[in-house]
Design a protein around this motif. Sequence first.
Motif, PDB file in Angstrom:
ATOM      1  N   ILE A 121      -8.682 -13.766  13.175  1.00  0.00           N
ATOM      2  CA  ILE A 121      -8.958 -14.128  11.773  1.00  0.00           C
ATOM      3  C   ILE A 121      -8.852 -12.900  10.878  1.00  0.00           C
ATOM      4  N   GLY A 122      -9.323 -11.743  11.382  1.00  0.00           N
ATOM      5  CA  GLY A 122      -9.209 -10.512  10.605  1.00  0.00           C
ATOM      6  C   GLY A 122      -7.768 -10.116  10.352  1.00  0.00           C
ATOM      7  N   ILE A 123      -6.917 -10.310  11.371  1.00  0.00           N
ATOM      8  CA  ILE A 123      -5.483 -10.029  11.195  1.00  0.00           C
ATOM      9  C   ILE A 123      -4.890 -10.946  10.133  1.00  0.00           C
ATOM     10  N   LEU A 124      -5.258 -12.234  10.170  1.00  0.00           N
ATOM     11  CA  LEU A 124      -4.749 -13.184   9.174  1.00  0.00           C
ATOM     12  C   LEU A 124      -5.218 -12.816   7.771  1.00  0.00           C
ATOM     13  N   ILE A 125      -6.510 -12.467   7.643  1.00  0.00           N
ATOM     14  CA  ILE A 125      -7.032 -12.069   6.330  1.00  0.00           C
ATOM     15  C   ILE A 125      -6.309 -10.828   5.822  1.00  0.00           C
ATOM     16  N   ALA A 126      -6.146  -9.844   6.699  1.00  0.00           N
ATOM     17  CA  ALA A 126      -5.472  -8.609   6.298  1.00  0.00           C
ATOM     18  C   ALA A 126      -4.031  -8.862   5.870  1.00  0.00           C
ATOM     19  N   TYR A 127      -3.347  -9.761   6.570  1.00  0.00           N
ATOM     20  CA  TYR A 127      -1.951 -10.053   6.233  1.00  0.00           C
ATOM     21  C   TYR A 127      -1.846 -10.676   4.841  1.00  0.00           C
ATOM     22  N   ILE A 128      -2.756 -11.610   4.546  1.00  0.00           N
ATOM     23  CA  ILE A 128      -2.711 -12.282   3.239  1.00  0.00           C
ATOM     24  C   ILE A 128      -3.144 -11.337   2.125  1.00  0.00           C
ATOM     25  N   VAL A 129      -4.238 -10.601   2.345  1.00  0.00           N
ATOM     26  CA  VAL A 129      -4.744  -9.687   1.317  1.00  0.00           C
ATOM     27  C   VAL A 129      -3.740  -8.565   1.067  1.00  0.00           C
ATOM     28  N   ASN A 130      -3.011  -8.166   2.098  1.00  0.00           N
ATOM     29  CA  ASN A 130      -2.044  -7.075   1.952  1.00  0.00           C
ATOM     30  C   ASN A 130      -0.955  -7.412   0.933  1.00  0.00           C
ATOM     31  N   ILE A 131      -0.607  -8.679   0.816  1.00  0.00           N
ATOM     32  CA  ILE A 131       0.415  -9.068  -0.162  1.00  0.00           C
ATOM     33  C   ILE A 131      -0.051  -8.753  -1.575  1.00  0.00           C
ATOM     34  N   VAL A 132      -1.295  -9.130  -1.882  1.00  0.00           N
ATOM     35  CA  VAL A 132      -1.846  -8.861  -3.219  1.00  0.00           C
ATOM     36  C   VAL A 132      -2.100  -7.365  -3.395  1.00  0.00           C
ATOM     37  N   MET A 133      -2.614  -6.717  -2.353  1.00  0.00           N
ATOM     38  CA  MET A 133      -2.899  -5.280  -2.444  1.00  0.00           C
ATOM     39  C   MET A 133      -1.624  -4.477  -2.693  1.00  0.00           C
ATOM     40  N   ALA A 134      -0.549  -4.821  -2.000  1.00  0.00           N
ATOM     41  CA  ALA A 134       0.724  -4.121  -2.206  1.00  0.00           C
ATOM     42  C   ALA A 134       1.242  -4.325  -3.624  1.00  0.00           C
ATOM     43  N   ALA A 135       1.037  -5.537  -4.161  1.00  0.00           N
ATOM     44  CA  ALA A 135       1.457  -5.794  -5.546  1.00  0.00           C
ATOM     45  C   ALA A 135       0.659  -4.945  -6.528  1.00  0.00           C
ATOM     46  N   TYR A 136      -0.644  -4.807  -6.306  1.00  0.00           N
ATOM     47  CA  TYR A 136      -1.466  -3.949  -7.162  1.00  0.00           C
ATOM     48  C   TYR A 136      -1.044  -2.489  -7.047  1.00  0.00           C
ATOM     49  N   GLU A 137      -0.727  -2.041  -5.853  1.00  0.00           N
ATOM     50  CA  GLU A 137      -0.307  -0.643  -5.673  1.00  0.00           C
ATOM     51  C   GLU A 137       0.995  -0.362  -6.417  1.00  0.00           C
ATOM     52  N   LYS A 138       1.927  -1.296  -6.354  1.00  0.00           N
ATOM     53  CA  LYS A 138       3.194  -1.098  -7.078  1.00  0.00           C
ATOM     54  C   LYS A 138       2.992  -1.175  -8.583  1.00  0.00           C
ATOM     55  N   CYS A 139       2.057  -2.026  -9.007  1.00  0.00           N
ATOM     56  CA  CYS A 139       1.850  -2.226 -10.448  1.00  0.00           C
ATOM     57  C   CYS A 139       1.115  -1.049 -11.089  1.00  0.00           C
ATOM     58  N   PHE A 140       0.033  -0.578 -10.447  1.00  0.00           N
ATOM     59  CA  PHE A 140      -0.830   0.419 -11.080  1.00  0.00           C
ATOM     60  C   PHE A 140      -0.532   1.850 -10.650  1.00  0.00           C
ATOM     61  N   PHE A 141       0.075   2.039  -9.482  1.00  0.00           N
ATOM     62  CA  PHE A 141       0.270   3.393  -8.963  1.00  0.00           C
ATOM     63  C   PHE A 141       1.737   3.666  -8.654  1.00  0.00           C
ATOM     64  N   LYS A 142       2.626   2.993  -9.348  1.00  0.00           N
ATOM     65  CA  LYS A 142       4.051   3.159  -9.063  1.00  0.00           C
ATOM     66  C   LYS A 142       4.521   4.576  -9.374  1.00  0.00           C
ATOM     67  N   LYS A 143       4.012   5.167 -10.470  1.00  0.00           N
ATOM     68  CA  LYS A 143       4.453   6.499 -10.884  1.00  0.00           C
ATOM     69  C   LYS A 143       3.380   7.557 -10.662  1.00  0.00           C
ATOM     70  N   ALA A 144       2.338   7.217  -9.915  1.00  0.00           N
ATOM     71  CA  ALA A 144       1.260   8.178  -9.684  1.00  0.00           C
ATOM     72  C   ALA A 144       1.733   9.293  -8.746  1.00  0.00           C
ATOM     73  N   LYS A 145       1.492  10.547  -9.143  1.00  0.00           N
ATOM     74  CA  LYS A 145       1.887  11.696  -8.332  1.00  0.00           C
ATOM     75  C   LYS A 145       0.723  12.637  -8.042  1.00  0.00           C
ATOM     76  N   LYS A 146      -0.335  12.523  -8.824  1.00  0.00           N
ATOM     77  CA  LYS A 146      -1.481  13.396  -8.600  1.00  0.00           C
ATOM     78  C   LYS A 146      -2.215  12.996  -7.329  1.00  0.00           C
TER      79      LYS A 146
END
Length: 385
Positions: free
Chosen positions: A45-70
């Motif tokens: 169940i943890g693997i399934l939760i992580a797989y689903i949450v990772n989709i949203v988390m990856a989208a947030y990372e690309k949206c908010f930290f796409k150009k972050a270098k610090k």
Amino acid sequence: MKKSSFKTALTWASCAFLLYLAVHYWEPFAGLLAGILTAGAPLFIGILIAYIVNIVMAAYEKCFFKKAKKKWLLTLKRPLCMTLAYLSFAAVVALVIWAIIPQLVDCILTLFGLLPKTIDKVISFFGKHHLLSDEVLKALDSIDWQSRIGQVVEMVTTGVTDVVTVILQALRDLISGVITAFISFIFSIYLLFNKEKLKKQTDRLCKSFLSPSLHNKLSYIVYNVNVSFRRYLIGQCTEAVILGVLCGIGMLILRLPYVPMISTLIAFTALIPIAGAYIGAGIGALMILSDSASKAIIFLVFLIILQQLEGNLIYPRVVGSSLGLPGIWVLAAVTVGGGIAGVLGMFLGVPLVAAVYRMLRDTLNAKERAEAAAQAAEDAPSEST
């Protein structure tokens, strides 16, 4: 015999022997497998939760930290986006519970209150049109439906078994469920924090124990299955939102009650492929029935028409286009998967068929390119002469 041939023969012989053991000792093997699945349920169940949450988390990372270098921003990227992803899912669940559960309970209580009057109306209708004999009508009229319904409700709520046993069983199941959910949640957090490291470790392990050709084939299969499941989940959620919005607009036009609640319910149940909206239709019609029977019938007719449009036009285009799978194959995968494994088959059928479709397409394209290149190489000398 060459060493490679002997190794291949030994591999096939080992597989055949293991298959024989699994078939001959199926009952203990199935019991062992069930025990492993039960014991490892929190991890799965943890693997399934992580797989689903990772989709949203990856989208947030690309949206908010796409150009972050610090460096300090990159340090905050994973925990911040993970927290936002979990909060997003919690907000969706809270919205569904807040919008549906309280009014559903009120509608059921209202229906139980109106049921005696409804039964009296049905009996009078049968008597007026002489559909039942006078003796049957007198017997039905003599029944106190209010008390009978109260007795049925009391029997359902109290049950016919020992109340203490039922309560203890419910508490045990509740505690077990809470512990499983907590362990699954913690395990999913660990997986998301260390997904790059775990990926490298798995890759090293496969390279150490598998041949390069087999490793490449497995990597190719896993990549295509992952892409198909990822796109399928995104397409399924998009389709559910579209169906919920269309349902809400149609209900507003038809002036039906409980628009926010039922449209949210339809969107939520539409996550079940094809058949999900019908489940929501039954619950929605039950809610509207507490207000008006004619409106409930209108709602059912409207949703049947909407579901036919969604199932034959919207769903194949939205989900099929996100997967790169033709609409006819989407419908075929849902039908066959549902026939084999029910709702779970509906969920798994479409992305699995999409993965197979992608791999077959790539294989055929590569084979055609190789044949074209070989044909061009054969034609080149004749043209030069």
